[in-house]
Scaffold this active site. Sequence first.
Site, PDB file in Angstrom:
ATOM      1  N   LYS A  41       0.842  -1.203   0.000  1.00  0.00           N
ATOM      2  CA  LYS A  41       0.000   0.000   0.000  1.00  0.00           C
ATOM      3  C   LYS A  41       0.877   1.253   0.000  1.00  0.00           C
ATOM      4  CE  LYS A  41      -3.144  -0.060   3.219  1.00  0.00           C
ATOM      5  NZ  LYS A  41      -4.008   0.159   4.404  1.00  0.00           N
TER       6      LYS A  41
ATOM      7  N   LYS B  69       3.208  -2.473  11.136  1.00  0.00           N
ATOM      8  CA  LYS B  69       1.920  -2.430  11.828  1.00  0.00           C
ATOM      9  C   LYS B  69       2.150  -2.846  13.265  1.00  0.00           C
ATOM     10  CE  LYS B  69      -2.306  -1.450  10.556  1.00  0.00           C
ATOM     11  NZ  LYS B  69      -2.763  -0.662   9.393  1.00  0.00           N
TER      12      LYS B  69
ATOM     13  N   ASP C 208      -5.384   2.948  13.835  1.00  0.00           N
ATOM     14  CA  ASP C 208      -6.105   1.937  13.079  1.00  0.00           C
ATOM     15  C   ASP C 208      -7.344   1.654  13.944  1.00  0.00           C
ATOM     16  OD1 ASP C 208      -5.476   0.006  10.568  1.00  0.00           O
ATOM     17  OD2 ASP C 208      -6.510  -1.190  12.063  1.00  0.00           O
TER      18      ASP C 208
ATOM     19  N   THR D 155      -8.877   8.425   4.787  1.00  0.00           N
ATOM     20  CA  THR D 155      -9.080   7.065   4.279  1.00  0.00           C
ATOM     21  C   THR D 155     -10.425   6.980   3.558  1.00  0.00           C
ATOM     22  OG1 THR D 155      -7.821   6.299   6.197  1.00  0.00           O
ATOM     23  CG2 THR D 155      -8.924   4.622   4.880  1.00  0.00           C
TER      24      THR D 155
END
Length: 448
Positions: A116, A128, A168, A212
């Site tokens: 990404k 992450k 997130d 997003t």
Amino acid sequence: MATSDGRLTAVYDEVVARNPGEDEFHQAVREVLEDLGPVVGRHAAADVEVIRRLCEPERQVLFRVPWADDEGRPQLNRGFRVEFNSALGPYKGGLRFHPSVYLGIVKFLGFEQIFKNSLTGLPIGGAKGGSDFDPKGRSDAEVMRFCQSFMTELYRHLGEHTDVPAGDTGVGQREIGYLFGQYKRITNRYEAGVLTGKGLDWGGSRVRTEATGYGLVFFVEEVLRASSGSLDGTKVVVSGSGNVAVHAIEKVHQLGGRVIACSDSAGYVVDEDGIDLDLLREIKEQRRGRMSDYAEARGRSAQHVGDGSIWSVPCDVALPCATQNELDEAGAKQLVENGCRVVAEGANMPTTPDAIRLLRDAGVSFAPGKAANAGGVATSALEMQQNATRDTWTFEHTEQRLAEIMHSVHDRCLETAEEYGRPGDYVAGANIAGFLRVAEAMLALGLV
Ligand code: GLU
């Protein structure tokens, strides 16, 4: 695994053997490797040894997070940071706080993040992290103590040139604030570029919160434009009702489409007049309520369905924005039968491999999350740029940059798919284009 190249199958088998029980990670690796067959042997960077190294994180940090609840009782969680790849820039990717988090989820998300981030064309590597901490029902003070304990271990692995987390699921501006505060205190540095998703008064970027969801809809606009269509007058279904979903709904409405359904973990609402965003925000953000409360407050035009699938609601465009593997084969079948033309992923890997196959075979344009939801991390990179120059940009300028990035991600996917004999296949385009940029950098940097 469905690839004609036995060497890729061997890499996949090795990943499964070395990472037992991490099903989501296996799925994410498999989805990428299945598309690399046509590239191996055709492009110098598509060296099987590079691919093999790409599947092994550069560093994995696992740690204990002890904290005290409001009654003074000791609590214990597990913290994770998987620093997957830094060939293109500092490790970059969000933190997820959710009880489902374990190493396999963090690895799947970190692996996806590499591709990404590469697709955005910006200088960011992939990572992450997160914890199995459940923020639901916790007081502000408990969340703060948890974040402080989490950062007390993690800070030593971070830095604006090293590793830059963001939010997130379960990690929004409140959590980023507590994490940044603790980092600042421990290091005695106002190093704004160490975290993104900050508040506007303390180093944040305009549009990061919206990015997003907005970026997803910019991407969908391009998908529709490629077949001479537009969002104007389309019926859209969005799963979820968190940050990504809310801002996707907002942008669809701004561009003339109508979102007629959205959901939470306890069911979905169909609102043929179009979701009332002000009401949804009030219910979710101020009252921390459920979709059933929305339906009740909205009255006649809205219907709440407690069991059943949101994908049975007829629509032109479907945007899964909730969580991984939420759109399965049965859901995809219903979408196809009801004439859905575009599915674009706002969440990370929300569509199962069987569902993707069914949608592709039925001629539905399918945009994978690693391309369609790249607007969030891209705007994080814009936040880092503003932090590095001690500047702040206007909303209009930042949104314009986001739109340009999403258009270029879209075009890069389509052009790459075409070049490798898969015209119109956004999944192959995203996997191949994302991979090639990282692989070229890895080759140039040597065996490190
Ligand atoms: N968690 C988001 C993602 O899945 C954003 C990550 C970031 O901004 O670093 O891409």
